[in-house]
Write an enzyme that holds these catalytic residues in place. Structure first.
Site, PDB file in Angstrom:
ATOM      1  N   SER A   2      42.707  44.270  36.890  1.00  0.00           N
ATOM      2  CA  SER A   2      43.184  44.374  36.232  1.00  0.00           C
ATOM      3  C   SER A   2      44.179  45.419  35.401  1.00  0.00           C
ATOM      4  O   SER A   2      43.771  46.659  36.425  1.00  0.00           O
ATOM      5  CB  SER A   2      42.764  44.260  35.172  1.00  0.00           C
ATOM      6  OG  SER A   2      43.076  44.240  33.707  1.00  0.00           O
ATOM      7  N   TYR A   4      34.362  45.374  29.709  1.00  0.00           N
ATOM      8  CA  TYR A   4      35.381  44.850  30.753  1.00  0.00           C
ATOM      9  C   TYR A   4      36.558  45.798  31.777  1.00  0.00           C
ATOM     10  O   TYR A   4      36.651  45.778  32.919  1.00  0.00           O
ATOM     11  CB  TYR A   4      36.195  43.918  29.931  1.00  0.00           C
ATOM     12  CG  TYR A   4      37.238  43.785  30.776  1.00  0.00           C
ATOM     13  CD1 TYR A   4      37.079  41.974  31.911  1.00  0.00           C
ATOM     14  CD2 TYR A   4      38.994  43.613  31.116  1.00  0.00           C
ATOM     15  CE1 TYR A   4      38.499  41.248  32.346  1.00  0.00           C
ATOM     16  CE2 TYR A   4      39.421  43.105  31.563  1.00  0.00           C
ATOM     17  CZ  TYR A   4      39.234  41.678  32.280  1.00  0.00           C
ATOM     18  OH  TYR A   4      40.910  41.461  33.216  1.00  0.00           O
TER      19      TYR A   4
END
Length: 701
Positions: free
Chosen positions: A578, A591
């Site tokens: 990501s 996260y």
């Protein structure tokens, strides 16, 4: 007409209602009959045999009625035959070719002349068997390769057995390679024996016929049923089947575990010429053969029917179970493959002609492991599966022939002349160029939806086979149905997989080995997202994120590397990380830090695995909202809250903050993954490819 027929050894599939709907369309009825015959593998293999019908058409030039033969075209399969797959030829012109035929030495030139006999120049290409149908006087003809008939045709006493079963109703033609001369011999045989219902071609197959499609169908079934009954009555009478068992079966679970463990090793050894896809079967017919006393003797004789031989090579490789259980099993296998290649090269040198094509891949197609089963390897899954079906048919043939006489394989020179037939070589040269991922096996975690599904579909489109998986059984079941409808059973397999559970990961790799032979590409795509302010983030949130994203990536990669090292073919690991691995943002401690750990783990793996030629690369997406489970939950609400917008405004918000002002889709991520594995970046590892529309803060350098 009877609406039911009682057969014990073949399937009667004719539906009077369906046939009545096709009445008046002879071609449609011929296609219907062909599909029924091709649906029963006891009658013929995939792409084996051919069928035909002769009917009156209107000559487009003269307007006069003319007799035209419709016949299965070259390379087709009667089980799936359509009108598009048929050749249609003027019967009179086929007969006129007799005036051009110059003898056996000039057989191949006749194939080119078939094109001058075409009724529709745009129809499928005629096969080498065209004159075998065209020179016979019958309206409907079936030429099949039934196991029961080939068992008799490949028996030392086959002709005498034929007369014992059918008297003078069938005739015998000794083995001869298909071609115009064989068509002439068939024509002569029928002319001299007007009461025949069929002809057996020695070592090859069966010709039967009828005045209508139904009569031809019934005649074919009855002849094969009678042959099957004769064999069944003789099994075990002369001697035990295959000389009796030499060893006992292991249980099914043990066989599967042994096969899954060895398959990647075999695949690596079989892929020296080009990367192969594997197939495994422990069918009871295979086990009876591989556990038998006569295994080595019969396997060495090779197959008889040309269709069997072309799919399975001159003979299989038979493994020694004692050697496989030793500490030096890898060395044993390497030598066994080397010996097989040397044996094949010697076969080529003994039999080649001045104009023979160059030697092809010398590795075995069929590998037999006593007590476990049969492995087959080919350029794709369908070809590997079909090779297994063909060798199973060859086993049936050997079983029947040995029950009533002695099995006789195809003479070696004849086998070579078929394998290296110039017409066969020309057909191979016309095959389309392999797609970039042909022969590759890919496992994509979380591939029942979203980015994972898009990657799986992209890889399939480029020639790979895939293992789709998910921890959500319902989602996986839905994806399974979608893939089955869209791609068919040979393109993929589906298995439930929880990336935090080592046992389910091991099961997934075992499924990959049994279905395809191993794994070449692993994409760690499974994930989840939790967006909360630091004070609201719980310990369980933290553990879940790190278990799925970091531990999951580690475990899946660890087991993938074990398989890849067995194969010794290198491999690819792609980690879907990501932009959050590189960018600090609000409400994202768990996260974002887990993504950063994924990214650095990728670098560490790349550094360690280069020696194995296993490349590890990263794709960094951002804001891929379409078809994502992540965005269906609280994550979208959390990110919207963090950026002060509504959930509905999120896609536009994410697009506007990029340099390209683009919405990112799952297909964009899939294309990035493809770029890493399609050969264009074969010397790249440790890379990070951003697919985020251009987020300057996420630039790696």
């Amino acid at each position: 007409m009877n609406t039911t027929q009682a057969f014990n050894y073949v399937s009667y599939l004719w539906d009077d209602k369906k046939a009545a709907e096709l009445a008046g369309d002879e071609v449609a009825l011929f296609i219907y009959r062909s599909n029924l015959l091709g649906a029963d593998l006891r009658l013929t293999n995939y792409a084996g045999g051919n069928t035909s019908v002769k009917l009156m058409e209107t000559n487009p030039l003269t307007g006069e009625p003319v007799e035209v033969m419709w016949v299965k075209g070259s390379g087709g399969d009667i089980g799936t035959l359509t009108k598009k797959g048929c050749a249609n030829l003027y019967v009179e012109r086929l007969h006129a070719l007799k005036n051009r035929y110059r003898g056996l030495a000039f057989e191949d030139e006749m194939v080119g002349l078939f094109d001058h006999c075409l009724f529709d120049p745009k129809c499928a290409a005629p096969s080498i068997d065209t004159p075998l149908h065209g020179l016979l006087p019958f309206k409907h003809i079936d030429h099949l390769h039934p196991d029961a008939l080939i068992a008799i045709a490949a028996s030392r006493d086959g002709e005498a057995i034929m007369h014992q079963i059918w008297g003078d109703q069938l005739a015998w033609l000794p083995w001869q390679r298909p071609g115009f001369d064989l068509g002439l011999k068939l024509e002569e045989t029928v002319r001299n024996n007007p009461n025949l219902r069929g002809v057996i071609l020695g070592g090859h197959g069966l010709f039967t016929w009828g005045d209508t499609s139904y009569e031809s169908y019934i005649n074919t079934l009855e002849v094969i049923e009678q042959a099957s009954e004769y064999l069944a009555a003789n099994y075990g009478k002369k001697r035990a089947v295959f000389g009796g068992p030499a060893r006992e079966n292991t249980d099914a679970d043990t066989r599967k575990k042994q096969a899954a463990s060895l398959m990647p090793v075999l695949r690596g050894l079989a892929s020296g010429h080009r990367r192969m896809v594997g197939h495994f079967t422990d069918d009871e017919r295979v086990l009876e053969f591989v556990n038998s006393t006569d295994l080595s003797r019969l396997a060495r004789l090779g197959t008889s029917c040309p269709d069997h031989f072309l799919r399975t090579k001159i003979r299989p490789l038979v493994l020694d179970p004692i050697q496989l259980s030793s500490a030096d099993s890898d060395a044993y296998l390497e030598k066994a493959f080397a010996d097989y290649r040397d044996d094949y090269a010697a076969y080529y040198e003994r039999n080649k002609h001045d104009n023979s094509p160059a030697i092809r891949d010398p590795n075995p197609v069929v590998i037999l492991w006593p007590a476990v089963g049969m492995f087959t390897f080919a350029k794709d899954k369908q070809t590997a599966r079909v090779a297994a079906e063909f060798y199973t048919n060859a086993i049936n043939v050997m079983k029947g022939a040995e029950a009533v006489s002695d099995y006789v394989g195809l003479p070696e020179q004849e086998a070579f002349d078929i394998e290296y037939w110039l017409l066969e070589e020309a057909k191979l040269q016309r095959m389309p160029k392999p797609k970039p991922l042909s022969g590759k096996v890919a496992l994509i975690t979380g591939s029942a939806g979203g980015i994972g599904k898009a990657i799986a579909k992209t890889f399939l489109a480029e020639g790979a086979v895939v293992i789709i998986n998910d921890n959500d059984a319902d989602r996986l079941a839905s994806a399974n149905e979608e893939f089955k409808d869209q791609y068919g059973k040979d393109a993929y397999t589906a298995v439930q997989l929880d990336v935090t559970n080592s046992e389910t990961i091991a099961n997934a790799y075992s499924a990959a080995a049994l279905a395809f032979g191993g794994v070449d590409i692993v994409v760690n795509c499974a994930g989840l997202s939790i967006s909360k302010p630091l004070e609201e983030h719980t310990e369980s949130d933290w553990d879940l994120l790190y278990d799925v994203l970091v531990k999951g990536q580690f475990l899946v990669t660890q087991q993938a590397v074990a398989v890849m090292r067995k194969q010794k073919l290198g491999g690819d690991v792609i980690n879907i990380v990501s932009k959050n691995a590189l960018v600090s943002g609000p409400n994202n401690a768990g996260y974002g830090s887990a993504k950063a750990a994924q990214l650095h783990l990728s670098r560490l793996n790349a550094a360690e695995l280069g020696k194995d030629h296993i490349r590890v690369n990263v794709v960094n997406p951002d804001a891929v909202i379409s078809d994502s489970k992540i965005w269906a939950g609280a994550w979208a609400e959390g990110r919207a809250k963090a950026y002060g917008v509504t959930v509905d405004e999120l896609p536009a918000y994410y697009a506007k903050r990029t340099l390209l002002n683009e919405v990112i889709l799952p297909d964009d991520i899939a294309n990035a993954c493809l770029a890493f594995v399609n050969g264009l970046l074969a010397k790249s590892t440790g890379n990070v490819l951003n697919v985020d529309g251009g987020v300057a803060m996420a630039f790696v350098r």
